[in-house]
Design an enzyme around this catalytic site. Structure first.
Site, PDB file in Angstrom:
ATOM      1  N   ASN A   1      -1.954  -1.372  -1.958  1.00  0.00           N
ATOM      2  CA  ASN A   1      -2.279   0.198  -2.258  1.00  0.00           C
ATOM      3  C   ASN A   1      -2.114   1.096  -1.149  1.00  0.00           C
ATOM      4  O   ASN A   1      -1.699   2.380  -1.159  1.00  0.00           O
ATOM      5  CB  ASN A   1      -3.491   0.190  -2.648  1.00  0.00           C
ATOM      6  CG  ASN A   1      -4.149   1.540  -3.003  1.00  0.00           C
ATOM      7  OD1 ASN A   1      -3.565   2.298  -3.937  1.00  0.00           O
ATOM      8  ND2 ASN A   1      -4.913   2.315  -1.958  1.00  0.00           N
TER       9      ASN A   1
ATOM     10  N   LYS B   1       9.414   4.448  -2.445  1.00  0.00           N
ATOM     11  CA  LYS B   1       8.921   3.730  -3.704  1.00  0.00           C
ATOM     12  C   LYS B   1      10.024   3.059  -4.543  1.00  0.00           C
ATOM     13  O   LYS B   1       9.560   2.127  -5.088  1.00  0.00           O
ATOM     14  CB  LYS B   1       8.185   4.840  -4.566  1.00  0.00           C
ATOM     15  CG  LYS B   1       7.134   5.208  -3.665  1.00  0.00           C
ATOM     16  CD  LYS B   1       5.795   4.239  -3.405  1.00  0.00           C
ATOM     17  CE  LYS B   1       4.848   4.705  -3.320  1.00  0.00           C
ATOM     18  NZ  LYS B   1       3.611   3.600  -2.814  1.00  0.00           N
TER      19      LYS B   1
ATOM     20  N   TYR C   1      10.207   9.964   0.181  1.00  0.00           N
ATOM     21  CA  TYR C   1       9.187   9.150  -0.373  1.00  0.00           C
ATOM     22  C   TYR C   1       9.581   8.492  -1.667  1.00  0.00           C
ATOM     23  O   TYR C   1       9.247   7.250  -1.911  1.00  0.00           O
ATOM     24  CB  TYR C   1       7.990  10.354  -0.966  1.00  0.00           C
ATOM     25  CG  TYR C   1       6.679   9.746  -1.827  1.00  0.00           C
ATOM     26  CD1 TYR C   1       6.089   8.841  -0.781  1.00  0.00           C
ATOM     27  CD2 TYR C   1       6.497   9.924  -3.173  1.00  0.00           C
ATOM     28  CE1 TYR C   1       5.025   8.113  -1.774  1.00  0.00           C
ATOM     29  CE2 TYR C   1       5.408   9.458  -3.740  1.00  0.00           C
ATOM     30  CZ  TYR C   1       4.590   8.532  -2.946  1.00  0.00           C
ATOM     31  OH  TYR C   1       3.701   7.935  -3.797  1.00  0.00           O
TER      32      TYR C   1
ATOM     33  N   THR D   1     -10.035  -3.154   2.665  1.00  0.00           N
ATOM     34  CA  THR D   1      -9.436  -3.003   3.934  1.00  0.00           C
ATOM     35  C   THR D   1      -9.080  -1.387   4.279  1.00  0.00           C
ATOM     36  O   THR D   1      -8.582  -0.900   2.996  1.00  0.00           O
ATOM     37  CB  THR D   1      -8.108  -3.892   4.283  1.00  0.00           C
ATOM     38  OG1 THR D   1      -7.382  -3.205   3.602  1.00  0.00           O
ATOM     39  CG2 THR D   1      -8.523  -5.196   3.790  1.00  0.00           C
TER      40      THR D   1
ATOM     41  N   THR E   1      -6.217  11.891  -6.299  1.00  0.00           N
ATOM     42  CA  THR E   1      -6.404  10.767  -5.291  1.00  0.00           C
ATOM     43  C   THR E   1      -6.647  11.228  -3.780  1.00  0.00           C
ATOM     44  O   THR E   1      -6.356  10.469  -2.799  1.00  0.00           O
ATOM     45  CB  THR E   1      -5.413   9.562  -5.433  1.00  0.00           C
ATOM     46  OG1 THR E   1      -4.367  10.328  -5.356  1.00  0.00           O
ATOM     47  CG2 THR E   1      -5.401   9.069  -6.897  1.00  0.00           C
TER      48      THR E   1
ATOM     49  N   ASP F   1      -4.444  -1.954   9.502  1.00  0.00           N
ATOM     50  CA  ASP F   1      -3.285  -1.030   9.393  1.00  0.00           C
ATOM     51  C   ASP F   1      -2.080  -1.961   8.915  1.00  0.00           C
ATOM     52  O   ASP F   1      -1.909  -2.921   9.903  1.00  0.00           O
ATOM     53  CB  ASP F   1      -3.229  -0.239  10.852  1.00  0.00           C
ATOM     54  CG  ASP F   1      -2.004   0.554  10.908  1.00  0.00           C
ATOM     55  OD1 ASP F   1      -1.049   0.348   9.961  1.00  0.00           O
ATOM     56  OD2 ASP F   1      -1.845   1.325  11.830  1.00  0.00           O
TER      57      ASP F   1
ATOM     58  N   SER G   1       3.289   1.551  -6.637  1.00  0.00           N
ATOM     59  CA  SER G   1       4.329   2.599  -6.928  1.00  0.00           C
ATOM     60  C   SER G   1       4.190   3.732  -7.019  1.00  0.00           C
ATOM     61  O   SER G   1       3.054   4.537  -6.661  1.00  0.00           O
ATOM     62  CB  SER G   1       5.499   1.916  -7.723  1.00  0.00           C
ATOM     63  OG  SER G   1       6.650   2.698  -7.567  1.00  0.00           O
TER      64      SER G   1
END
Length: 285
Positions: free
Chosen positions: A87, A156, A152, A36, A187, A60, A138
């Site tokens: 993710n 997490k 941020y 997705t 990434t 979303d 995480s």
């Protein structure tokens, strides 16, 4: 293993990074996958040639109707979900003092509330099947906060607390909960990093410097392909860990954080124990 018995993975945020590599590794093992992304065109290449075992869907995680539709489409196509990988997420950099309220809330909507919403939708399926796994992405930031990424880290840290509680709730149903805590990886994280520049001179040597490093650094030793393999290895192990730290920097930083915590606990043990009523005090273990 036949196609009809191959496990079904449902993965959010597959357009890049860990999600994309996980889709590739899952398909390489002959398993089935629902990939997705907010823009399904960005993941069409992943499922091309694997249409018998793969499905690309728009999702979303901040939109409840898309969560509903994507899970329904998965069940219609495959009839089950064995592994949920939460993710989808992104980062926001700013000093705590200069953080933008709207940007902070938008990040939490994806990183925490979206993750929780998808989990709530999939959990009844896993319980009815008598087992499965939930993988929550995480971060090292979920264990140790740093200047410039406090919000941020807060998102997490929230994922960590939620996952700890969830693991205790669903263990009785044969459902595993795996927290993945990567350090710096290649990434494209910084490409999606939102930020509010620090303009206060007081933070020039801390927050401003670190945000600049985050946006410009190319020193990201983590390999997403190896990370995907590590996640699969943890899930298929005889005993899946609750936490999986990825990368040398993450491991070193986590150990340093644990050492720092233990030093504080040990140094302040007497004061800690004396906070109880005298008659209720028990010796520290």
């Amino acid at each position: 293993m036949t196609e009809n018995t191959a496990p079904v993975w449902f993965i959010t945020g597959c357009s890049k990074g860990f999600g994309r590599e996980l889709v590739k590794r899952v398909l390489a093992r002959g398993w089935r996958v629902v990939a997705t992304a907010r823009n399904p065109a960005a993941i069409a290449d992943l499922v091309a040639g694997h249409e018998d075992r793969a499905l690309a869907l728009a999702l979303d995680v901040t939109r409840p109707e898309q969560i509903e539709a994507s899970v329904a489409a998965t069940m219609k196509r495959f009839g089950r979900i064995d592994v949920l990988v939460n993710n989808a997420g992104y980062g926001y950099a700013a000093s705590v003092e200069e953080g933008d309220e709207a940007a902070i809330r938008t990040m939490f909507d994806t990183n925490l509330f979206g993750l929780a919403a998808v989990t709530r939708k999939v959990l009844p399926i896993l319980r009815a099947q008598g087992g499965g796994a939930i993988v929550n992405l995480s971060s090292l930031a979920g264990l140790s906060g740093n200047a410039g990424t406090g919000y941020y880290a807060a998102s997490k840290f929230a994922v960590e607390g939620l996952s700890d509680a969830l693991a205790k709730e669903v263990e009785q149903f044969g459902i595993k909960v795996l927290l993945v805590e990567p350090g710096p990886f290649e990434t494209e994280f910084t490409r999606s990093l939102a930020s509010t520049a620090s303009t206060l001179p007081a933070y020039a040597g801390s927050v401003a410097t670190r945000i600049d490093q985050l946006l410009t650094s190319t020193n990201r030793p983590g390999d997403p392909v190896r990370a995907a393999e590590a996640i699969i290895a943890a899930l298929t192990a005889a005993k899946t860990p609750h936490r999986l730290v990825l990368g040398a920097k993450a491991l070193n930083d986590v150990r340093a954080k644990l050492d720092s915590m233990r030093r504080d606990f040990d140094t302040w043990e007497k004061v800690t124990l004396e906070a109880d009523y005298p008659e209720a005090r028990a010796p520290a273990r």
